[in-house]
Scaffold this active site. Structure first.
Site, PDB file in Angstrom:
ATOM      1  N   TYR A   1       3.755  -8.708   3.122  1.00 34.78           N
ATOM      2  CA  TYR A   1       3.418  -8.727   4.429  1.00 34.78           C
ATOM      3  C   TYR A   1       4.301  -9.910   4.968  1.00 34.78           C
ATOM      4  O   TYR A   1       3.856 -10.941   4.697  1.00 34.78           O
ATOM      5  CB  TYR A   1       2.241  -8.857   4.558  1.00 34.78           C
ATOM      6  CG  TYR A   1       1.187  -7.888   4.051  1.00 34.78           C
ATOM      7  CD1 TYR A   1       1.811  -6.517   3.688  1.00 34.78           C
ATOM      8  CD2 TYR A   1      -0.177  -7.969   3.960  1.00 34.78           C
ATOM      9  CE1 TYR A   1       0.794  -5.679   3.231  1.00 34.78           C
ATOM     10  CE2 TYR A   1      -1.115  -7.037   3.492  1.00 34.78           C
ATOM     11  CZ  TYR A   1      -0.682  -5.955   3.193  1.00 34.78           C
ATOM     12  OH  TYR A   1      -1.610  -4.708   2.822  1.00 34.78           O
TER      13      TYR A   1
ATOM     14  N   GLY B   1      -7.446   1.461   6.743  1.00 35.19           N
ATOM     15  CA  GLY B   1      -7.431   2.361   7.762  1.00 35.19           C
ATOM     16  C   GLY B   1      -8.595   3.016   8.104  1.00 35.19           C
ATOM     17  O   GLY B   1      -9.006   4.105   8.480  1.00 35.19           O
TER      18      GLY B   1
ATOM     19  N   ALA C   1      -8.717   4.275  11.391  1.00 35.28           N
ATOM     20  CA  ALA C   1      -7.622   5.121  11.503  1.00 35.28           C
ATOM     21  C   ALA C   1      -6.784   4.936  12.725  1.00 35.28           C
ATOM     22  O   ALA C   1      -6.809   5.754  13.867  1.00 35.28           O
ATOM     23  CB  ALA C   1      -8.460   6.665  11.830  1.00 35.28           C
ATOM     24  N   LYS C   2      -6.353   3.804  12.674  1.00 33.13           N
ATOM     25  CA  LYS C   2      -5.373   3.363  13.747  1.00 33.13           C
ATOM     26  C   LYS C   2      -6.076   3.421  15.021  1.00 33.13           C
ATOM     27  O   LYS C   2      -5.585   3.501  16.337  1.00 33.13           O
ATOM     28  CB  LYS C   2      -4.163   4.241  13.812  1.00 33.13           C
ATOM     29  CG  LYS C   2      -3.154   4.441  12.716  1.00 33.13           C
ATOM     30  CD  LYS C   2      -2.142   5.195  12.766  1.00 33.13           C
ATOM     31  CE  LYS C   2      -1.410   5.028  11.495  1.00 33.13           C
ATOM     32  NZ  LYS C   2      -0.123   5.829  11.346  1.00 33.13           N
ATOM     33  N   GLY C   3      -7.429   3.143  15.001  1.00 33.68           N
ATOM     34  CA  GLY C   3      -8.029   2.943  16.392  1.00 33.68           C
ATOM     35  C   GLY C   3      -8.586   4.454  17.096  1.00 33.68           C
ATOM     36  O   GLY C   3      -9.242   4.495  18.258  1.00 33.68           O
TER      37      GLY C   3
ATOM     38  N   LEU D   1     -10.783   6.205  15.918  1.00 36.40           N
ATOM     39  CA  LEU D   1     -12.192   6.163  15.806  1.00 36.40           C
ATOM     40  C   LEU D   1     -12.928   5.076  16.485  1.00 36.40           C
ATOM     41  O   LEU D   1     -14.118   4.354  15.977  1.00 36.40           O
ATOM     42  CB  LEU D   1     -12.940   6.080  14.097  1.00 36.40           C
ATOM     43  CG  LEU D   1     -12.100   7.482  13.555  1.00 36.40           C
ATOM     44  CD1 LEU D   1     -12.368   7.193  11.815  1.00 36.40           C
ATOM     45  CD2 LEU D   1     -12.554   8.747  13.864  1.00 36.40           C
ATOM     46  N   THR D   2     -12.463   4.529  17.688  1.00 36.16           N
ATOM     47  CA  THR D   2     -13.070   3.691  18.489  1.00 36.16           C
ATOM     48  C   THR D   2     -13.228   4.210  19.844  1.00 36.16           C
ATOM     49  O   THR D   2     -12.980   5.372  20.060  1.00 36.16           O
ATOM     50  CB  THR D   2     -12.314   2.386  18.595  1.00 36.16           C
ATOM     51  OG1 THR D   2     -11.073   2.624  19.255  1.00 36.16           O
ATOM     52  CG2 THR D   2     -11.712   1.981  17.096  1.00 36.16           C
TER      53      THR D   2
END
Length: 300
Positions: free
Chosen positions: A51, A197, A200-202, A204-205
């Site tokens: 990273y 995840g 899930a990259k947002g 699920l918001t």
């Protein structure tokens, strides 16, 4: 914040962990996020030597100064940065891992790593050589436990069958349920799943539908399927973010669900969602909408 044992390791990790890849390279901002995470009861922090070319480990180490004894620190190795700094190559050899751990310890500023993970893996690897490296590091006290970060079932099974690994990091969420098929295998091996995840990259918001409408699909969902599914999940759930986290943690095979945060607000939103919980009925309703896919490649 509840804790769960990581495999049979004797290490107890918070049900929510901080995936540090998202931390900004600015130390002051990252320290604020890390401090907020610790205040919320998070004790599991995950990074990797890959990273930001090692900068992420340095940032995390600085942010954790004075708090090391209170946290479970995880990092990864196996991706060797090219000498020109552009890109990396896969190297799971004992020689590389023994060198990589020394560099990670220096960057983080610690004497040991709690959970050291192989950052990938192929069936062409000399797995005995790799595992020998991890076992040697355990014996030397440089790491406490080790695991693997992979979504390849055949690689995971071979690694678990021939080692004392305690963790498997996998992408897992309501929109990517492929790991469920392999939970029994992981559990029977005495290991736990660490999810990445988780939201899930947002998708699920609360921002999920807007994000889905701009995306070109996700995992096995094409663009239109993704939008329809996220819309249906949002309509059924009072708080999709909360239900998404509760869904991931409903199975005891999962020890910790990682969340990423570039800001303190993003972190706090996920902590609030975790604390809000969700009913079993609500989780079942969302499960009925979310497809169960299987990994098509690298199967056992």
């Amino acid at each position: 914040m509840k804790k769960r044992e990581l495999g049979k390791s004797g290490l107890y990790v918070s049900e929510i962990g901080l995936g540090c890849m998202s931390l900004p390279d600015d130390l002051a901002t990252s320290k604020t996020i890390v401090d907020a995470a610790i205040h919320a009861g998070i004790n599991y922090f995950d990074t990797a030597d890959l990273y930001s070319g090692g900068i992420n480990e340095e940032i995390l180490g600085s942010a954790l100064k004075g708090k090391r004894k209170d946290i479970i620190l995880a990092t990864k190795a196996g991706n060797k940065m090219n000498s020109d700094g552009n890109g990396w190559t896969w190297d799971s050899s004992k020689e590389h891992i023994m060198e990589a751990v020394k560099n990670s310890l220096l960057r983080i500023g610690t004497d040991y790593i709690d959970v050291y993970q192989l950052h990938g893996g192929t069936m062409e690897d000399n797995v005995e050589d790799t595992i020998d490296a991890f076992e040697s590091l355990k014996k030397d006290g440089l790491i406490r436990q080790y695991g693997i970060s992979s979504i390849r079932p055949n690689v995971i099974k071979r690694f678990l069958d021939t080692s004392s690994a305690v963790s498997v990091m996998m992408q897992y969420n309501l929109l990517d349920r492929r790991p469920e098929e392999w939970f029994p295998l992981i559990s029977e091996a005495g290991a736990s799943v660490i999810t990445r995840g988780t939201i899930a990259k947002g998708f699920l918001t609360d921002e999920g539908l807007a994000r889905a409408e701009k995306a070109n699909g996700f995992v096995d969902y094409n663009a239109s399927e993704l939008t329809r599914t996220v819309e249906a999940l949002s309509e059924l759930s009072e708080d999709l973010h909360a239900t998404a986290i509760a869904f991931v943690l409903r199975d005891q095979t999962v020890a910790s669900a990682l969340i990423g945060a570039r800001t303190t607000k993003q972190l706090v939103d996920s902590i609030i969602a975790y604390e809000k919980k969700a009913t079993d009925e609500e989780i079942k309703q969302l499960e009925s909408i979310a497809k169960i896919h299987n990994y098509n490649e690298h199967r056992v």
